[in-house]
Design a protein around this motif. Structure first.
Motif, short mmCIF file in Angstrom:
data_model
loop_
_atom_site.label_atom_id
_atom_site.label_comp_id
_atom_site.label_asym_id
_atom_site.label_seq_id
_atom_site.Cartn_x
_atom_site.Cartn_y
_atom_site.Cartn_z
N ASN A 124 0.83 -1.20 0.00
CA ASN A 124 0.00 0.00 0.00
C ASN A 124 0.87 1.26 0.00
O ASN A 124 2.06 1.21 0.34
CB ASN A 124 -0.93 0.01 1.21
CG ASN A 124 -2.01 -1.05 1.11
OD1 ASN A 124 -2.44 -1.41 0.01
ND2 ASN A 124 -2.48 -1.55 2.25
N ASP A 126 1.00 3.56 2.04
CA ASP A 126 1.52 3.92 3.36
C ASP A 126 2.65 3.00 3.82
O ASP A 126 3.19 3.17 4.91
CB ASP A 126 0.40 3.93 4.40
CG ASP A 126 -0.27 2.56 4.55
OD1 ASP A 126 0.22 1.57 3.98
OD2 ASP A 126 -1.30 2.49 5.27
N GLY A 130 -2.44 -5.24 3.50
CA GLY A 130 -3.72 -5.57 4.10
C GLY A 130 -3.91 -7.06 4.25
O GLY A 130 -3.03 -7.87 3.89
N ASP A 136 -6.91 -2.54 3.06
CA ASP A 136 -6.22 -1.51 3.82
C ASP A 136 -5.17 -2.14 4.74
O ASP A 136 -5.29 -3.30 5.15
CB ASP A 136 -7.23 -0.71 4.66
CG ASP A 136 -8.19 0.08 3.79
OD1 ASP A 136 -7.82 0.44 2.65
OD2 ASP A 136 -9.34 0.32 4.24
N THR A 137 -4.18 -1.36 5.09
CA THR A 137 -3.06 -1.86 5.88
C THR A 137 -3.50 -2.41 7.23
O THR A 137 -4.33 -1.81 7.92
CB THR A 137 -2.03 -0.73 6.08
OG1 THR A 137 -1.47 -0.39 4.81
CG2 THR A 137 -0.92 -1.16 7.02
N THR A 138 -2.93 -3.54 7.60
CA THR A 138 -3.17 -4.17 8.90
C THR A 138 -1.84 -4.45 9.59
O THR A 138 -0.80 -4.58 8.93
CB THR A 138 -3.94 -5.49 8.75
OG1 THR A 138 -3.14 -6.40 7.97
CG2 THR A 138 -5.29 -5.29 8.09
N THR A 142 1.38 -6.50 7.74
CA THR A 142 2.60 -5.70 7.70
C THR A 142 3.69 -6.33 8.54
O THR A 142 4.86 -6.39 8.13
CB THR A 142 2.30 -4.26 8.18
OG1 THR A 142 1.24 -3.71 7.40
CG2 THR A 142 3.53 -3.38 8.04
N ARG A 167 5.67 2.09 9.11
CA ARG A 167 4.21 2.00 9.19
C ARG A 167 3.78 1.08 10.32
O ARG A 167 2.82 1.37 11.04
CB ARG A 167 3.66 1.49 7.85
CG ARG A 167 2.14 1.42 7.80
CD ARG A 167 1.52 2.76 8.10
NE ARG A 167 0.06 2.71 8.06
CZ ARG A 167 -0.72 3.45 8.83
NH1 ARG A 167 -0.19 4.30 9.71
NH2 ARG A 167 -2.03 3.36 8.74
N LEU A 171 1.52 2.04 13.77
CA LEU A 171 0.31 1.33 14.19
C LEU A 171 0.44 0.73 15.58
O LEU A 171 -0.48 0.06 16.05
CB LEU A 171 -0.02 0.23 13.18
CG LEU A 171 -0.40 0.71 11.77
CD1 LEU A 171 -0.57 -0.49 10.83
CD2 LEU A 171 -1.68 1.54 11.80
N THR A 271 -6.90 -1.60 13.42
CA THR A 271 -6.88 -1.85 11.97
C THR A 271 -7.24 -3.29 11.64
O THR A 271 -7.64 -3.57 10.50
CB THR A 271 -5.48 -1.56 11.41
OG1 THR A 271 -4.50 -2.28 12.19
CG2 THR A 271 -5.16 -0.07 11.48
N ASP A 272 -7.09 -4.19 12.59
CA ASP A 272 -7.29 -5.62 12.34
C ASP A 272 -8.57 -6.17 12.96
O ASP A 272 -9.00 -7.25 12.59
CB ASP A 272 -6.11 -6.41 12.91
CG ASP A 272 -4.78 -6.04 12.27
OD1 ASP A 272 -4.13 -6.95 11.73
OD2 ASP A 272 -4.38 -4.86 12.30
#
Length: 301
Positions: A124, A126, A130, A136-138, A142, A167, A171, A271-272
């Protein structure tokens, strides 16, 4: 700098070997590849031109059906079945790399190149990944892909790796990775097994009529639960080495030695998190932990 050469492989040198439905891609040297022309299916899977003639434009349902039949007829593999790709979910590729590393199975140089290329193409903006390649990023993806890239030989200073780490730390680091991520990290000696909620293999000993017997679960959960419950029960952990020692300091926001992992047993990054742990599941985890520590017979340990 990277310890491996990131030179793209030649897609025309990848044949697909099929044995009882098991797919295995092999990278051939130039001489061998000229003696083994690729099939239409292999070209299609690799995104190459199939050189198939254009099908007539369908004007009705019957014509469209015939076109579909003719197209898929060319994609049938030698043993009669049709193959497909299943690489989108982020828990597959990262798990394969980590499992090969733990089991000390050599990862071919060509695989390393293609895996790094794939992760470079699916990252992604960022810097993270995902739950699937379009998500989307998790923290889960990551963290695992960051570890996979380090296993594959990339250094923390590589742009792809450094951006992913930045990133991940934004998070909150890997402490709040979901359950499956906690398992992978524990196997790598990057997390404490005591902070992984119980995965009791004894469930398989329950009578079939029990409503929550594993055989009743969705297949994706069932086939993961079976081997993971064995690993959990035996607290399998890869011995520390320089790479793992370094990763301990790379994926968390504070020194590894200062982290009380038990505090994060029920923690999942926002995020997850798809659904919070229910009070019933929290109570079940407490009871299962008590069973594991104080009641379980020695012959089950």
């Amino acid at each position: 700098m990277s310890s491996i050469s990131i030179v793209p492989t030649d897609p025309q040198r990848w044949p697909l070997h099929v044995n009882a439905g098991v797919h295995h891609w092999q990278y051939l040297d130039l001489a061998a590849s000229t003696k083994q022309p690729q099939s239409v299916a292999e070209k299609y899977f690799l995104g190459l031109l199939t050189e198939l003639p254009n099908l007539p434009v369908a004007s009705n349902f019957q014509d469209a059906s015939r076109n579909g039949f003719r197209f898929y007829q060319k994609l049938q593999l030698n043993d009669g079945h049709w193959g497909c790709a299943y690489g989108g979910p982020s828990f597959l590729l990262a798990g394969s790399v980590i499992a090969m590393y733990i089991s000390e199975t050599e990862i071919p140089a060509e695989w390393k190149i293609e895996i790094i290329q794939y992760l470079s193409n699916t990252v992604n903006k960022d810097g993270g990944w995902g739950l699937h390649f379009a998500g989307d990023t998790t923290v889960f993806a990551t963290a695992l892909y960051y570890i996979a890239l380090r296993i594959l030989g990339l250094e923390p200073t590589e742009p792809l790796v450094s951006k992913a780490r930045a990133r991940l730390l934004e998070l909150g680091g890997a402490t709040a990775v979901p359950q499956w991520g906690k398992v992978w990290l524990a196997l790598l000696n990057l997390y404490s097994w005591s902070a992984v909620n119980p995965i009791p293999p004894e469930f398989w000993l329950l009578p079939d009529w029990v409503p929550f017997h594993p055989w009743r679960w969705w297949v994706q959960c069932r086939v993961v639960y079976l081997p993971v419950s064995y690993l959990y029960a035996n607290k399998v952990t890869k011995p520390l080495n320089p790479l793992l020692q370094s990763l301990r300091q790379e994926i968390f926001t504070r020194p590894f030695e200062e982290i009380d992992f038990n505090r994060f047993r029920n923690t999942t990054a926002p995020t997850d998190l798809k659904k919070p742990l229910s009070p019933l599941l929290r109570a079940a985890n407490v009871l299962l932990r008590f069973w594991e520590n104080y009641i379980r017979p020695d012959w089950l340990a």
